[in-house]
Scaffold this motif. Structure first.
Motif, PDB file in Angstrom:
ATOM      1  N   ASP A 114      44.172 -35.845   0.474  1.00  0.00           N
ATOM      2  CA  ASP A 114      43.619 -37.387   0.028  1.00  0.00           C
ATOM      3  C   ASP A 114      42.875 -37.403  -0.311  1.00  0.00           C
ATOM      4  N   VAL A 115      41.918 -36.977  -0.526  1.00  0.00           N
ATOM      5  CA  VAL A 115      40.067 -37.345   0.008  1.00  0.00           C
ATOM      6  C   VAL A 115      40.248 -35.987  -1.275  1.00  0.00           C
ATOM      7  N   THR A 116      40.293 -34.442  -1.328  1.00  0.00           N
ATOM      8  CA  THR A 116      39.729 -34.322  -2.049  1.00  0.00           C
ATOM      9  C   THR A 116      41.066 -34.631  -3.239  1.00  0.00           C
ATOM     10  N   ALA A 117      42.173 -34.523  -3.349  1.00  0.00           N
ATOM     11  CA  ALA A 117      42.625 -35.540  -5.026  1.00  0.00           C
ATOM     12  C   ALA A 117      42.592 -36.608  -5.505  1.00  0.00           C
ATOM     13  N   THR A 118      41.755 -37.507  -4.106  1.00  0.00           N
ATOM     14  CA  THR A 118      40.898 -38.486  -5.042  1.00  0.00           C
ATOM     15  C   THR A 118      40.191 -38.907  -5.386  1.00  0.00           C
ATOM     16  N   GLU A 119      38.626 -37.429  -5.519  1.00  0.00           N
ATOM     17  CA  GLU A 119      37.835 -36.895  -5.600  1.00  0.00           C
ATOM     18  C   GLU A 119      38.322 -36.369  -6.989  1.00  0.00           C
ATOM     19  N   ALA A 120      39.006 -35.446  -7.289  1.00  0.00           N
ATOM     20  CA  ALA A 120      38.966 -34.772  -8.381  1.00  0.00           C
ATOM     21  C   ALA A 120      39.628 -35.806  -9.333  1.00  0.00           C
ATOM     22  N   VAL A 121      39.954 -37.027  -9.189  1.00  0.00           N
ATOM     23  CA  VAL A 121      40.336 -38.593  -9.973  1.00  0.00           C
ATOM     24  C   VAL A 121      39.614 -39.401 -10.224  1.00  0.00           C
ATOM     25  N   LEU A 122      38.833 -39.134  -9.439  1.00  0.00           N
ATOM     26  CA  LEU A 122      37.914 -40.075  -9.459  1.00  0.00           C
ATOM     27  C   LEU A 122      36.842 -39.116 -10.522  1.00  0.00           C
ATOM     28  N   ALA A 123      36.189 -37.752 -10.340  1.00  0.00           N
ATOM     29  CA  ALA A 123      35.668 -37.637 -11.189  1.00  0.00           C
ATOM     30  C   ALA A 123      36.048 -37.002 -12.269  1.00  0.00           C
ATOM     31  N   GLN A 124      37.270 -37.219 -12.688  1.00  0.00           N
ATOM     32  CA  GLN A 124      38.119 -36.995 -14.016  1.00  0.00           C
ATOM     33  C   GLN A 124      37.315 -38.281 -14.683  1.00  0.00           C
ATOM     34  N   ALA A 125      38.065 -39.527 -14.323  1.00  0.00           N
ATOM     35  CA  ALA A 125      38.033 -40.355 -14.319  1.00  0.00           C
ATOM     36  C   ALA A 125      36.097 -40.968 -15.081  1.00  0.00           C
ATOM     37  N   LYS A 126      35.734 -39.947 -14.501  1.00  0.00           N
ATOM     38  CA  LYS A 126      33.734 -41.301 -14.350  1.00  0.00           C
ATOM     39  C   LYS A 126      33.265 -39.959 -15.924  1.00  0.00           C
ATOM     40  N   THR A 127      33.985 -39.277 -16.002  1.00  0.00           N
ATOM     41  CA  THR A 127      33.679 -38.038 -16.770  1.00  0.00           C
ATOM     42  C   THR A 127      34.499 -38.641 -17.976  1.00  0.00           C
ATOM     43  N   ALA A 128      35.696 -38.488 -18.452  1.00  0.00           N
ATOM     44  CA  ALA A 128      36.256 -39.593 -19.139  1.00  0.00           C
ATOM     45  C   ALA A 128      35.577 -41.276 -19.510  1.00  0.00           C
ATOM     46  N   ARG A 129      35.167 -41.329 -18.875  1.00  0.00           N
ATOM     47  CA  ARG A 129      34.638 -43.018 -18.754  1.00  0.00           C
ATOM     48  C   ARG A 129      32.727 -42.204 -19.915  1.00  0.00           C
ATOM     49  N   ASP A 130      32.397 -41.498 -19.390  1.00  0.00           N
ATOM     50  CA  ASP A 130      30.380 -41.592 -19.287  1.00  0.00           C
ATOM     51  C   ASP A 130      30.922 -40.411 -21.053  1.00  0.00           C
ATOM     52  N   SER A 131      31.916 -40.214 -21.040  1.00  0.00           N
ATOM     53  CA  SER A 131      32.309 -39.322 -22.595  1.00  0.00           C
ATOM     54  C   SER A 131      31.955 -40.575 -23.585  1.00  0.00           C
TER      55      SER A 131
END
Length: 693
Positions: free
Chosen positions: A635-652
């Motif tokens: 779950d940590v691995t999965a949520t880290e990937a989702v969080l990184a994706q969400a942060k990248t989308a927001r920062d874009s």
């Protein structure tokens, strides 16, 4: 003058843009900062002549826009809550998984060594060295159980402390959000956008999601913040205080409460997400079940070993006593008084419940809730009716009366009143196994007290002339080592009833009579007062069961049962004597039975399950915790990937790009230079005009 104004408007716009670019660049590492952009509109136009048209008068800075996408920010907030929950859960689960599964900290190796030492005693029943080694290993095993249980208690205390600290952090953030709501509402008058305040509020909400998952609703008064199922944390400019305090049903565990006009509302079951949600989920899904399961193993170990020892004879010729402490110890701090706690709000002066283990093999790893339905202390006898429900699903397990004799048993335990009477509506939380591993200890100090021999020994008569054979008798009646009166009666009956002789009678067509007589030759009577006799078939193995009656210290005839096998062809008047095993015997049958507990199904036995052995029960505990720890890591691995994706989308969209800002800076520098050239051209034209006069 209009040309100069046009140039000045360009200078102002370019200057504002350059200042905004500088602000963006300065805040490139500021958490929660949203990139800003200067927006301009064309100034009013001036009509020139009747047929010529309109000429522009420059530009105007209309807004400094905050580049923000609410949907992307919402995804980031949710991902933050999920990621923090997964991390908190996994961190705690990994600790307990390592503790239980590691060979140096778990009990699997100690449990295996304990049974190995039992087998050594079985192989050399009279050797004191093997007995001493067994006592030492039993001490090491109980100490390991105590240690693991103590660490689980420490983890629970640590979670309580974290919840208390995190609740304070939640209050600080909700107060900040409420204050920012007021400031933003005030600063937004006239349709102006307080960009920095909006960023600060969003970052506060993100930090709040790291602590606890929340739902955000935006309206004209700001952001309203709610827990997962709708409990308010912030409404407009008001924040509601959260507190972590001992639960009203179990003071060893802290629950979360929100105060609305000084009235607390328990929101523990409503909280999900964030570090707090991860800690609560770990406590309910891993820590409490693991502590209960470990306690069940500890209780089953002590109870089964002690019960079997009570059926044996030690080297001193005495009946066996317990190796481990009594699982139903009484008195101040006794086990039966620690398995129940009354809820806050119970009737004034109400007592508590004694929880007695009646059959360790039927215990579950569940907690229970006991609710008093009615109570009448004026009748003879008095009555207090109650209902037992399984937690957390509320499934009804059974009902009973606290004054009933004997007390009804529920999944391996019974309840009795401790203290004053109870009133209808009183509620108790019952944890039969929670502290089972904490209280176990070795109480046997003399190796000679270890009862390795079986209580009854058979021998053939010296004058037997037939070919009859026999097996050693086995006591079928299990003594209740926690019933001192009954145990003493049984042991007294075994002493007084032996020796007995099985006397073979005449045979006809291979059918031979027998009877059981005492030392004086009189018939031994069964529990109904009838002489014990029967027949065997010569030439084959015959299993005989004898029910021997006796009178105990309480009214009524009781009985004990033993069995043995007669085979071959005994002659008439051949005898087989059954005696109490004497001191110093090399008999090892009870030690062998104790060693057999390693594989015997003595845990979790019910109508729907054959149960598990002690080793398998602990193995299942390790496996379950390991599975949850592994899932936590995934779950940590999965949520880290989702969080990184969400942060990248927001920062874009909202993030600051230094390359982009550098390019814009060059562009607006050129705009500024061009605007200054317009002013310079206007100044030159004006000077030429003046000089012409």
């Amino acid at each position: 003058m209009s040309l100069i104004n046009i140039g000045l408007s360009g200078l102002n716009a370019s200057s504002a843009a350059i200042a905004t670019i500088g602000n963006n660049t300065a805040n490139v590492d500021t958490a929660g900062y949203s990139r800003q952009q200067v927006m301009t509109t064309a100034s009013a136009t001036v009509r020139v002549g009747i047929d010529v048209g309109y000429i522009g008068t420059g530009t105007t800075v209309s807004d400094v826009r905050r580049i923000y996408n609410g949907y992307l920010d919402g995804q980031l907030q949710k991902s933050t809550a999920l990621g923090a929950e997964a991390t908190a859960f996994s961190t705690q689960a990994n600790k307990i998984d390592t503790m239980l599964s590691d060979s140096t900290t778990g009990i699997a190796a100690q449990l295996a060594s304990f049974f190995s030492k039992l087998q050594a005693v079985s192989a050399n029943a009279t050797q004191s060295a093997e007995r001493s080694a067994l006592l030492a290993q039993a001490g090491a095993l109980s100490a390991r159980l105590n240690s693991i249980s103590g660490q689980m208690i420490s983890q629970n205390d640590n979670i309580n402390a974290q919840l208390d600290s995190l609740a304070g952090n939640v209050n600080a953030l909700t107060s900040t959000i409420a204050s920012l709501n007021k400031q933003i509402t005030s600063a937004s008058a006239g349709n102006m956008s307080p960009n920095s305040l909006l960023d600060s509020r969003n970052e506060a909400v993100r930090k709040l999601n790291e602590l606890i998952g929340v739902t955000v609703v935006e309206n004209s008064t700001g952001l309203d913040i709610y827990t997962g199922t709708g409990q308010s944390l912030v409404v407009a400019g008001r924040a509601y205080e959260m507190d972590a305090a001992p639960s009203s049903s179990d003071p060893t565990q802290y629950n979360l409460k929100i105060y609305y006009d000084k009235v607390p509302t328990d929101v523990t079951n409503a909280v999900t997400g964030g570090t707090i949600g991860g800690l609560l989920r770990y406590r309910s899904e891993v820590l409490v079940p693991a502590a209960n399961e470990l306690g069940r193993v500890g209780i089953a170990l002590a109870d089964q070993v002690n019960t079997q020892l009570g059926q044996g004879i030690n080297q001193k010729g005495l009946f066996g006593t317990g190796l481990f402490s009594n699982v139903n110890s009484t008195g101040a701090g006794g086990a039966i008084t620690q398995r129940s706690v009354g809820a806050v709000g119970n009737s004034s002066g109400s007592g508590n419940l004694n929880v007695t283990i009646t059959d360790s093999s039927k215990l579950t790893a569940d907690d229970y809730e006991v609710t008093v339905n009615s109570s009448d202390l004026t009748t003879t006898p008095p009555t207090t009716l109650y209902t037992v429900r399984r937690l957390p699903n509320g499934e009804t397990v059974g009902t009973g009366d606290l004054y009933a004799t004997p007390a009804p048993s529920f999944e391996g335990f019974s309840l009795s009143l401790n203290g004053n009477g109870l009133a209808a509506g009183d509620v108790f939380k019952v944890t039969p196994t929670r502290n089972g591993a904490t209280g176990i200890s070795v109480i046997m100090t003399d190796p000679q007290d270890f009862a390795a021999a079986a209580p009854l020994t058979a021998s053939a008569g010296v004058s037997n002339s037939g070919t009859g054979g026999f097996s050693q008798p086995k006591l079928s009646t299990e003594p209740n080592i926690y019933d001192a009166t009954g145990l003493n009666d049984l042991q007294t009956a075994l002493k007084s009833s032996t020796p007995m002789r099985l006397v073979m009678g005449s045979a006809s067509n291979g059918i031979q009579d027998y009877k059981l007589v005492n030392a004086q030759g009189a018939d031994v009577l069964d529990g109904s007062g009838n002489p014990i006799s029967g027949t065997i078939i010569q030439g084959q193995s015959n299993t005989l069961k004898f029910n021997v009656g006796y009178t105990g210290s309480t009214p009524g005839t009781k009985s004990f049962e033993f069995e043995m096998t007669i085979s071959g062809t005994p002659n008439a008047n051949d005898t087989f004597s059954v005696s109490l095993t004497g001191a110093g015997s090399s008999d090892n049958r009870n030690a062998a039975a104790l060693a057999g507990l390693q594989t015997e199904r003595t845990v979790g036995v019910s109508d729907g399950s054959p149960g598990f052995s002690l080793s398998s029960a602990y193995g299942n505990l390790v496996s379950n915790v390991g599975t949850q720890a592994a899932q936590g890591k995934a779950d940590v691995t999965a949520t880290e990937a989702v969080l990184a994706q969400a942060k990248t989308a927001r920062d874009s969209v909202s993030g600051v790009s230094l390359d982009e800002e550098a390019a814009n800076l060059i562009k607006y520098q050129q705009y500024y230079t061009a605007s200054s050239q317009i002013i310079k051209a206007a100044q030159s034209m004006f000077s030429t005009l003046i000089n012409s006069f």
